[in-house]
Design an enzyme around this catalytic site. Sequence first.
Site, PDB file in Angstrom:
ATOM      1  N   GLU A  42      73.333   9.706  75.331  1.00 16.37           N
ATOM      2  CA  GLU A  42      73.456  10.961  76.078  1.00 16.37           C
ATOM      3  C   GLU A  42      74.469  11.899  75.424  1.00 16.37           C
ATOM      4  O   GLU A  42      74.282  13.101  75.395  1.00 16.37           O
ATOM      5  CB  GLU A  42      73.857  10.693  77.540  1.00 16.37           C
ATOM      6  CG  GLU A  42      72.783   9.981  78.352  1.00 16.37           C
ATOM      7  CD  GLU A  42      71.485  10.786  78.457  1.00 16.37           C
ATOM      8  OE1 GLU A  42      71.504  12.000  78.197  1.00 16.37           O
ATOM      9  OE2 GLU A  42      70.452  10.180  78.789  1.00 16.37           O
ATOM     10  N   TYR A 125      75.928  16.075  84.250  1.00 16.48           N
ATOM     11  CA  TYR A 125      74.656  15.636  83.668  1.00 16.48           C
ATOM     12  C   TYR A 125      74.772  14.203  83.109  1.00 16.48           C
ATOM     13  O   TYR A 125      73.979  13.320  83.442  1.00 16.48           O
ATOM     14  CB  TYR A 125      74.195  16.598  82.545  1.00 16.48           C
ATOM     15  CG  TYR A 125      73.133  15.942  81.719  1.00 16.48           C
ATOM     16  CD1 TYR A 125      71.842  15.821  82.213  1.00 16.48           C
ATOM     17  CD2 TYR A 125      73.437  15.343  80.500  1.00 16.48           C
ATOM     18  CE1 TYR A 125      70.869  15.138  81.513  1.00 16.48           C
ATOM     19  CE2 TYR A 125      72.481  14.652  79.793  1.00 16.48           C
ATOM     20  CZ  TYR A 125      71.199  14.564  80.306  1.00 16.48           C
ATOM     21  OH  TYR A 125      70.253  13.860  79.617  1.00 16.48           O
ATOM     22  N   ASP A 143      69.609  18.779  83.167  1.00 19.09           N
ATOM     23  CA  ASP A 143      69.868  19.434  81.878  1.00 19.09           C
ATOM     24  C   ASP A 143      68.953  20.659  81.756  1.00 19.09           C
ATOM     25  O   ASP A 143      68.252  21.023  82.705  1.00 19.09           O
ATOM     26  CB  ASP A 143      69.666  18.437  80.719  1.00 19.09           C
ATOM     27  CG  ASP A 143      68.202  18.070  80.523  1.00 19.09           C
ATOM     28  OD1 ASP A 143      67.374  18.425  81.398  1.00 19.09           O
ATOM     29  OD2 ASP A 143      67.882  17.448  79.500  1.00 19.09           O
TER      30      ASP A 143
END
Length: 360
Positions: A42, A125, A143
Amino acid sequence: MEEDWKRCFGPVFKLLLPWYKQNKRSLPWRETCDPYQIWLSEIMLQQTRVEAVKPYFINFLMKLPSVSHLAKAKEETVLKLWEGLGYYSRIKNMQKAAIMIQEEYNGTFPVTAADWEKLPGVGPYTSGAIASICFDEPVAAVDGNVLRVASRLAAFHEDITTAAVKKSIARAISSSMSEYPAGQCNQALMELGATICIPNGTPLCQNCPLTSVCEGFTKDTAGLFPVKTEKKKRRQEHRVLFFCTFQGRIALRKRDANGLLAGLWELPNCQAEYQEDTILSALDDWGMHPQSICRLKDRKHVFTHVEWQQSLCAVAVDRVETHSPFLFLTPEEISKTIPLPTAFKACYQEGLRHFQASKD
Ligand code: SF4
């Protein structure tokens, strides 16, 4: 507004999850629920394309396979593994967070999104993605892909990127996923945004499982969304970069610990347009006496808020004063141990080609 978003997302996952199961791309980080690997993926995927991330992800895990390896690694080693990915604060923060996990949490990962957000570099996020994928917490990971899908699903005529709108969408998604595997829901929405409800063009609605609940599709207005407010123009800055060689070695130094590219390595450079007197005066300040100066190709490097118009010159240095702030390193030392940010990489490579050709 929140009720509208809840109505919008209510039927989505029932339609989306079977599609995701059949159509998801095979990606290295989808083979695991290990928090370290998901976290790394991520962080790498922020601002960087999936295809560019894949080799970095695999290589990084080969060298630093666990959070304790990352916590113990030298910063230079970590930055070298990140070289070329850009936005180095991402990995510097991740290493700080890894040290916190080792030292303050006894090597145990947080379990909830709220606790992940206490770590440096982890925002709503990333925390949502990790907590949902690794710990099945029903919490959204919103996102740009998800916002785009949301704006088209709801034919939303306002700016989708404001904090209030994002929060409403996140809460609506979180409450709509409670009956489903949370990580799959978030990944399915992102996958739809990345592969079907695509940016910069017409969405591929003919392949989308959500046509029956999509207002953008039913009104044939999907292409109008998301509505974007105009971005501020980037500041333009002229910089002269110097590829200085002395006795077969190349001048580099570490940048200041604060500001743009903080603490990373750089070629000698100054903010100015290319002019002979500016160049001579900069070299004089740096204690370098030039034997020859040759102008090479101009370039541009784009950061988020500033654009560097780069002029490059190759300088063969005759003598270096002891007060020079630069280190002189061999090309081999640089390629093995020095992480050079992308802003300097192309100029470094061109300077090196020029230097090697001039020796032949
Ligand atoms: Fe996007 Fe089209 Fe699917 Fe609506 S139907 S979510 S616009 S791809």
